[in-house]
Design a protein around this motif. Structure first.
Motif, mmCIF file in Angstrom:
data_model
loop_
_atom_site.group_PDB
_atom_site.id
_atom_site.type_symbol
_atom_site.label_atom_id
_atom_site.label_comp_id
_atom_site.label_asym_id
_atom_site.label_seq_id
_atom_site.Cartn_x
_atom_site.Cartn_y
_atom_site.Cartn_z
ATOM 1 N N CYS A 1 -2.621 -2.322 -0.224
ATOM 2 C CA CYS A 1 -1.407 -2.324 0.574
ATOM 3 C C CYS A 1 -0.923 -0.903 0.844
ATOM 4 C CB CYS A 1 -0.330 -3.145 -0.127
ATOM 5 S SG CYS A 1 -0.425 -3.133 -1.913
ATOM 6 N N ASP A 2 -0.453 -0.669 2.049
ATOM 7 C CA ASP A 2 -0.002 0.676 2.429
ATOM 8 C C ASP A 2 1.415 0.614 2.991
ATOM 9 O OD1 ASP A 2 0.224 3.294 3.804
ATOM 10 O OD2 ASP A 2 -1.833 3.532 3.123
ATOM 11 N N PHE A 3 1.574 0.626 4.318
ATOM 12 C CA PHE A 3 2.915 0.617 4.920
ATOM 13 C C PHE A 3 3.682 -0.639 4.513
ATOM 14 C CE2 PHE A 3 5.590 -0.481 8.699
ATOM 15 C CZ PHE A 3 6.527 0.524 8.535
ATOM 16 N N ASN B 1 -5.446 -0.124 8.619
ATOM 17 C CA ASN B 1 -4.050 0.116 8.980
ATOM 18 C C ASN B 1 -3.324 0.806 7.835
ATOM 19 O OD1 ASN B 1 -5.138 -2.196 10.652
ATOM 20 N ND2 ASN B 1 -3.262 -1.599 11.702
ATOM 21 N N CYS B 2 -2.898 2.009 8.099
ATOM 22 C CA CYS B 2 -2.397 2.898 7.050
ATOM 23 C C CYS B 2 -0.875 2.877 7.047
ATOM 24 C CB CYS B 2 -2.993 4.279 7.274
ATOM 25 S SG CYS B 2 -2.654 5.374 5.917
ATOM 26 N N ALA B 3 -0.242 3.867 7.660
ATOM 27 C CA ALA B 3 1.215 3.841 7.723
ATOM 28 C C ALA B 3 1.645 3.112 9.000
ATOM 29 C CB ALA B 3 1.774 5.253 7.673
ATOM 30 N N HIS C 1 -4.778 7.076 13.643
ATOM 31 C CA HIS C 1 -3.322 7.000 13.601
ATOM 32 C C HIS C 1 -2.809 6.854 12.178
ATOM 33 C CE1 HIS C 1 -1.721 6.763 17.682
ATOM 34 N NE2 HIS C 1 -2.803 6.090 18.050
ATOM 35 N N GLU C 2 -1.781 7.644 11.881
ATOM 36 C CA GLU C 2 -1.059 7.435 10.639
ATOM 37 C C GLU C 2 0.247 6.719 10.983
ATOM 38 O OE1 GLU C 2 -2.281 8.496 7.521
ATOM 39 O OE2 GLU C 2 -0.557 7.745 6.429
ATOM 40 N N ALA C 3 1.314 7.410 11.162
ATOM 41 C CA ALA C 3 2.601 6.743 11.363
ATOM 42 C C ALA C 3 2.842 6.393 12.827
ATOM 43 C CB ALA C 3 3.703 7.665 10.882
ATOM 44 N N PRO D 1 -2.240 15.687 9.345
ATOM 45 C CA PRO D 1 -0.911 15.096 9.568
ATOM 46 C C PRO D 1 -0.863 13.631 9.136
ATOM 47 C CG PRO D 1 -1.701 16.246 11.526
ATOM 48 C CD PRO D 1 -2.871 16.119 10.598
ATOM 49 N N GLU D 2 -0.026 13.371 8.153
ATOM 50 C CA GLU D 2 0.164 11.996 7.675
ATOM 51 C C GLU D 2 1.448 11.448 8.289
ATOM 52 O OE1 GLU D 2 -1.745 10.147 5.448
ATOM 53 O OE2 GLU D 2 -2.818 11.526 4.134
ATOM 54 N N ASP D 3 2.349 11.006 7.457
ATOM 55 C CA ASP D 3 3.547 10.353 7.959
ATOM 56 C C ASP D 3 4.452 11.360 8.674
ATOM 57 O OD1 ASP D 3 5.279 8.293 8.416
ATOM 58 O OD2 ASP D 3 5.663 7.849 6.306
ATOM 59 N N PRO E 1 1.441 15.268 -0.344
ATOM 60 C CA PRO E 1 2.445 14.383 0.249
ATOM 61 C C PRO E 1 1.805 13.495 1.309
ATOM 62 C CG PRO E 1 2.650 16.600 1.166
ATOM 63 C CD PRO E 1 1.643 16.677 0.045
ATOM 64 N N ASP E 2 2.200 12.232 1.343
ATOM 65 C CA ASP E 2 1.569 11.292 2.272
ATOM 66 C C ASP E 2 2.638 10.538 3.061
ATOM 67 O OD1 ASP E 2 0.125 9.313 3.540
ATOM 68 O OD2 ASP E 2 -1.175 8.883 1.855
ATOM 69 N N ASN E 3 3.167 9.476 2.504
ATOM 70 C CA ASN E 3 4.180 8.706 3.231
ATOM 71 C C ASN E 3 5.568 9.261 2.943
ATOM 72 O OD1 ASN E 3 2.096 6.136 2.204
ATOM 73 N ND2 ASN E 3 2.330 6.688 4.344
ATOM 74 N N LEU E 4 6.422 9.242 3.957
ATOM 75 C CA LEU E 4 7.784 9.752 3.851
ATOM 76 C C LEU E 4 8.776 8.630 4.155
ATOM 77 C CD1 LEU E 4 7.375 13.036 5.952
ATOM 78 C CD2 LEU E 4 7.061 12.756 3.473
HETATM 79 CA CA CA Z 1 -1.338 7.469 4.287
#
Ligand code: CA
Ligand code: FEO
Ligand code: CA
Length: 690
Positions: A161-163, A275-277, A372-374, A494-496, A582-585
């Protein structure tokens, strides 16, 4: 660990590829198809901006305002509206003004550790909301690790699980959306022997364990705990998988580049992958981001010659390792020798309506195709919808989409077309300090900041391409190539990307980039072999998300605070927590920045951190939570009432050498590790962190 198969042949280890940083080789293999072991995909000649003519001085005033946190709270940030709309209990809590924010954070940080546990600060509790395999749809059997089936997995909560986001249904119920990014078959199945030797049922289970889930949850107790609804009618519960029928919309729908034997009109893709963020829209839908889709295809070296450069730019040609999932064995479309356009149908932002279980997910082509991330939405000053997005690979770019038309509250039919018409931009970052002062040591330049100015370069708007030699549809399908030509700035993964609901500043997590050399550093990516990553703050001109220029700075350069090459916005480094990757914000409604990590290169477990970004505690970063060994921290979500923090605990126990016979983690139930969404709360129901 090498595995023996029947004829005595010793298969290559599933996870033998060298890997860098703090991530396990298992994670590298199953998450991104060993992306780091391959050549960097971006060989474009556009400059690292250390080479670019400095043009920032005239914009310093704006920049300083952001860097010093001098923007006034509640400065008319339209973006607060979408954030609130998607948060639970908004009706119950919107009357209160944002409090002082930073000064409210008073918890004792969780110390770095390597425990097989979810650790929260003293006075807090946590519990698991939903686990891999939990029943989601009617008729789903209870999870049985040793008796899995594709039929069961299609009705059960998916893997990694991610986003995470939550849509309120009154005060005590909500719809939880969760992405299922990827599968780790070596932890899911006993004796998993790799792609060619996997059983067809295992492959079908993996297809079903990707995608996303909608599940109803409800409050438990009065303090901040939430639980899965397990009884009664759950009319919204839904599984989306790699086999769910979808459709394309926007300017590239029906493109020749999408046409396949199964879909001669190029309009109806099947499934979503990796599917990530993600994000939400003001009209209450999910935007979920397809990231490392390349690893699911075989035979990219056999696509027509004209497509090969594009296949290479999207790393489809990295080859087919013996351990790959080999989806092509059950669905021929994953063989690019036979269906070369199939890969073009992945790598999109997918919109899903959680309140309509019969709705068809929509791949929104106007937002471009990359890893795609966010997809974080906000509104411009004049009410247009803006979506910020990252392309998570080494030396890739930051993007934003600005709709042509304005968001009209309540006019659903109009609003749902906003993501089909607009302009896609890519970011160029320019530093304001002499190149000689960006020496790779991490030492701040003499002006005291890694900072500068930037511009959003238009790539495509509807059927109008701004890139020489590419049609509008080509720009949308091969967006990376278009951005190369436009001269975008190559970033450290570039992540979130998230917008502060109080100040309007925009934050980009740049997770790491072990491949950046000393010759390639620039002020926005100032460290070579960047193991620990950094966070970049963007202040759009006039604080308007639709503007084409901005100021930026780096408030956080991650790592061990004892390392001179780290920076915590000038805050006393003896008081902050170490942080890496750092990844998700996320933001709480006071405007504090929450940062989750993935691949902690400092050697301890990943975690969730919080950092004020304004006032005298700007840079005071503290660890709020750590996840079990081998896991990364995803989500995160701080509810609007600030009584609950949701995190996705992705790939617990994904450590080199781990297997079902020899698990490294037994979280959460003392048995095989199960990726899960957890919630943390203060035992007395106090505001999180206060
Ligand atoms: Ca991520
Ligand atoms: Fe799936 Fe970019 O993290
Ligand atoms: Ca500077």
């Amino acid at each position: 660990m090498a595995k023996l198969i029947g004829d005595g042949r010793r298969l290559l280890p599933l996870v033998s590829t060298p890997h860098k940083g703090g991530r396990s080789a298992l994670t590298c293999q199953f998450r991104c198809g060993n992306a780091c072991a391959h050549d960097v995909a971006n060989t474009a000649g556009n400059a690292y901006f250390g080479d670019v003519v400095k043009e920032a001085l005239s914009r310093r005033g704006m920049l300083r305002a952001g860097a010093l946190g001098a923007l006034v709270a509640g400065v008319g940030v339209a973006g607060a509206a979408p954030a609130l709309a998607a948060d639970p209990e908004s009706a119950a809590t919107t009357s209160g003004r944002p409090s002082g924010g930073s000064g409210d954070l008073r918890f004792t940080p969780v110390a770095p550790n390597k425990e097989d546990a979810l650790r929260v600060p003293d006075g807090y509790s946590s519990s698991v909301v939903v686990r891999w395999g939990d029943p989601v749809l009617p008729g789903a059997p209870d999870f049985d690790f040793d008796n899995q089936s594709a039929d069961a997995q299609n009705k059960q909560f998916g893997y990694n699980c991610d986003f995470v986001t939550l849509f309120p249904m009154g005060r005590d119920r909500g719809l939880l959306w969760v992405n299922h990014e990827y599968t780790d078959e070596s932890l899911m199945f006993r004796g998993y022997a790799g792609g060619a030797a996997a059983t067809e049922e295992q492959i079908k289970i993996a297809l079903a364990a990707h995608g996303g889930s909608v599940v109803e949850i409800e409050r438990a107790g009065g303090a901040g705990e939430w639980k899965l609804v397990t009884k009664g009618r759950r009319r919204y519960n839904r599984r989306i998988t790699a086999q769910t029928p979808m459709k394309f919309s926007g300017p590239a729908a029906g493109s020749d580049l999408f046409k396949t034997a199964a879909d001669p009109k190029g309009l109806t893709p099947v499934g979503m992958l990796n599917n990530c963020a993600g994000g939400t829209t003001p009209w209450g839908t999910v935007l979920t981001a397809e990231e490392n889709f390349d690893q699911y295809f075989v035979n990219a070296d056999k696509v027509p010659a004209a497509q090969k450069p594009y296949a290479t730019r999207y790393t489809l040609t990295n080859g087919t390792p013996s351990s790959s999932r080999r989806f092509d064995r059950v669905e021929e479309r994953f063989d690019l020798a036979k269906h070369p356009n199939e890969a073009n149908r992945f790598g999109w932002i997918v919109e899903i309506d959680p309140f309509d279980p019969d709705s068809t997910p929509i791949k929104r082509t106007a937002l471009g195709r990359f890893k795609h991330e966010a997809a974080t939405t906000t509104l411009s000053r004049d009410g247009r919808l803006v979506a910020y997005m990252g392309d998570d690979a080494r030396f890739e770019y930051v993007y934003k989409f600005v709709s042509k038309n304005r968001y009209i509250p309540g006019f659903d039919r109009h609003n749902r077309a906003l993501l089909d018409e607009g302009t896609l931009y890519v970011a160029k970052f320019t530093g304001d300090s002499p190149a000689a002062e960006i020496d790779g040591s991490g030492k701040l330049p003499s002006d005291g900041l890694f900072d500068g100015a930037g511009e959003w370069i238009p790539l495509v708007s509807g059927d109008k391409s701004f890139v020489d030699g590419m049609t509008a549809q080509e720009v949308l399908v091969y967006t990376r190539v278009a951005a190369d030509k436009a001269g975008a700035t190559k970033m450290d993964r570039p992540e979130d990307v998230e917008r502060n609901p109080v100040t309007g500043a925009v934050y980009v997590a740049l997770t790491n980039n072990s491949n950046r050399t000393a010759a390639q550093v620039d002020e926005a990516n100032p460290r070579p072999s960047n193991k620990h990553g950094h966070v970049l703050e963007i202040v759009e001109k006039r604080n308007d998300a639709a503007e084409k220029t901005f100021g930026w700075s780096l408030p956080l350069v991650c790592g061990d605070p004892n390392d001179a090459a780290t920076y915590f916005a000038g805050f006393d480094k003896t008081k902050v927590s170490p942080i890496s990757c750092p990844d998700n914000l996320a933001f709480d409604r006071d405007g504090n920045l929450w940062i989750s990590t993935d691949g902690n290169a400092l050697g301890t477990n990943d975690g969730l951190f919080v950092m004020p970004v304004r006032g005298k505690e700007r840079g005071y970063l503290r660890q709020f939570l750590t996840v079990p060994i081998g896991a990364e921290t995803c989500g995160p979500l701080i509810t609007q009432d600030q009584r609950s923090v949701f995190v996705a605990v992705q790939h617990p126990g994904e450590i080199d050498g781990a297997s079902p016979e020899n698990p490294v983690s037994r979280w959460p139930d003392g048995d095989q590790p199960r990726p899960s969404v957890a919630v943390a709360w203060h035992a007395k129901g106090a505001k999180i962190g206060a």
